[in-house]
Design a protein around this motif. Structure first.
Motif, PDB file in Angstrom:
ATOM      1  N   UNK A 165      -4.750   5.674   4.068  1.00 29.33           N
ATOM      2  CA  UNK A 165      -5.453   4.710   3.224  1.00 29.33           C
ATOM      3  C   UNK A 165      -6.635   4.081   3.959  1.00 29.33           C
ATOM      4  N   UNK A 166      -7.748   3.934   3.235  1.00 30.51           N
ATOM      5  CA  UNK A 166      -8.897   3.208   3.749  1.00 30.51           C
ATOM      6  C   UNK A 166      -8.843   1.808   3.144  1.00 30.51           C
ATOM      7  N   UNK A 198      -7.764   2.573  -0.648  1.00 32.35           N
ATOM      8  CA  UNK A 198      -8.141   3.835  -1.282  1.00 32.35           C
ATOM      9  C   UNK A 198      -7.559   5.008  -0.503  1.00 32.35           C
ATOM     10  N   UNK A 199      -7.066   5.988  -1.244  1.00 38.98           N
ATOM     11  CA  UNK A 199      -6.632   7.249  -0.651  1.00 38.98           C
ATOM     12  C   UNK A 199      -7.344   8.374  -1.385  1.00 38.98           C
ATOM     13  N   UNK A 200      -7.646   9.427  -0.650  1.00 34.23           N
ATOM     14  CA  UNK A 200      -8.259  10.618  -1.240  1.00 34.23           C
ATOM     15  C   UNK A 200      -7.178  11.671  -1.406  1.00 34.23           C
ATOM     16  N   UNK A 201      -7.083  12.189  -2.610  1.00 34.31           N
ATOM     17  CA  UNK A 201      -6.078  13.203  -2.938  1.00 34.31           C
ATOM     18  C   UNK A 201      -6.786  14.427  -3.505  1.00 34.31           C
ATOM     19  N   UNK A 250      -6.783  -2.635  -5.950  1.00 35.81           N
ATOM     20  CA  UNK A 250      -7.136  -3.916  -5.349  1.00 35.81           C
ATOM     21  C   UNK A 250      -5.875  -4.745  -5.181  1.00 35.81           C
ATOM     22  N   UNK A 251      -5.752  -5.403  -4.037  1.00 36.30           N
ATOM     23  CA  UNK A 251      -4.639  -6.307  -3.757  1.00 36.30           C
ATOM     24  C   UNK A 251      -5.223  -7.691  -3.497  1.00 36.30           C
ATOM     25  N   UNK A 252      -4.598  -8.705  -4.098  1.00 37.48           N
ATOM     26  CA  UNK A 252      -5.076 -10.082  -4.006  1.00 37.48           C
ATOM     27  C   UNK A 252      -4.076 -10.934  -3.236  1.00 37.48           C
ATOM     28  N   UNK A 253      -4.586 -11.767  -2.335  1.00 36.22           N
ATOM     29  CA  UNK A 253      -3.738 -12.692  -1.573  1.00 36.22           C
ATOM     30  C   UNK A 253      -3.512 -13.942  -2.424  1.00 36.22           C
ATOM     31  N   UNK A 254      -2.266 -14.347  -2.543  1.00 35.36           N
ATOM     32  CA  UNK A 254      -1.914 -15.529  -3.330  1.00 35.36           C
ATOM     33  C   UNK A 254      -1.679 -16.729  -2.416  1.00 35.36           C
ATOM     34  N   UNK A 255      -1.609 -17.903  -3.009  1.00 35.63           N
ATOM     35  CA  UNK A 255      -1.443 -19.139  -2.230  1.00 35.63           C
ATOM     36  C   UNK A 255      -0.183 -19.156  -1.394  1.00 35.63           C
ATOM     37  N   UNK A 296       0.848  -1.195   0.000  1.00 35.81           N
ATOM     38  CA  UNK A 296       0.000   0.000   0.000  1.00 35.81           C
ATOM     39  C   UNK A 296       0.881   1.242   0.000  1.00 35.81           C
ATOM     40  N   UNK A 297       1.929   1.227   0.803  1.00 41.35           N
ATOM     41  CA  UNK A 297       2.842   2.366   0.853  1.00 41.35           C
ATOM     42  C   UNK A 297       3.549   2.566  -0.496  1.00 41.35           C
TER      43      UNK A 297
END
Length: 70
Positions: A22-23, A40-43, A51-56, A12-13
């Motif tokens: 970030x929300x 999400x960040x508001x600018x 979107x971030x997805x967790x992998x196996x 995220x950073x």
């Protein structure tokens, strides 16, 4: 794959430049097993969400994991 070494907070950073502003929202898209979150960040120019997805392997990526049949 190198993704397991990178935490969600670090990604995220990296992508949004801030973790404090970030929300983070957990989402459940159809066909995606495992985790998926929306950061999400508001600018001044407007909102930005990724979107971030967790992998196996336990890592987080900006692309969804491959289907098990692939």
């Amino acid at each position: 794959m190198q993704s397991a070494a990178t935490s969600l907070r670090a990604l995220v950073h990296k992508w949004l430049g801030s973790t404090g502003d970030a929300m983070i929202t957990r989402v459940h898209p159809p066909g995606i097993s495992g985790g998926c979150v929306r950061a999400q960040v508001n600018r001044p120019a407007g909102s930005l969400a990724i979107f971030f997805f967790r992998h196996r392997d336990g890592g987080w990526c900006v692309f969804p994991p491959a289907c098990r049949g692939s």
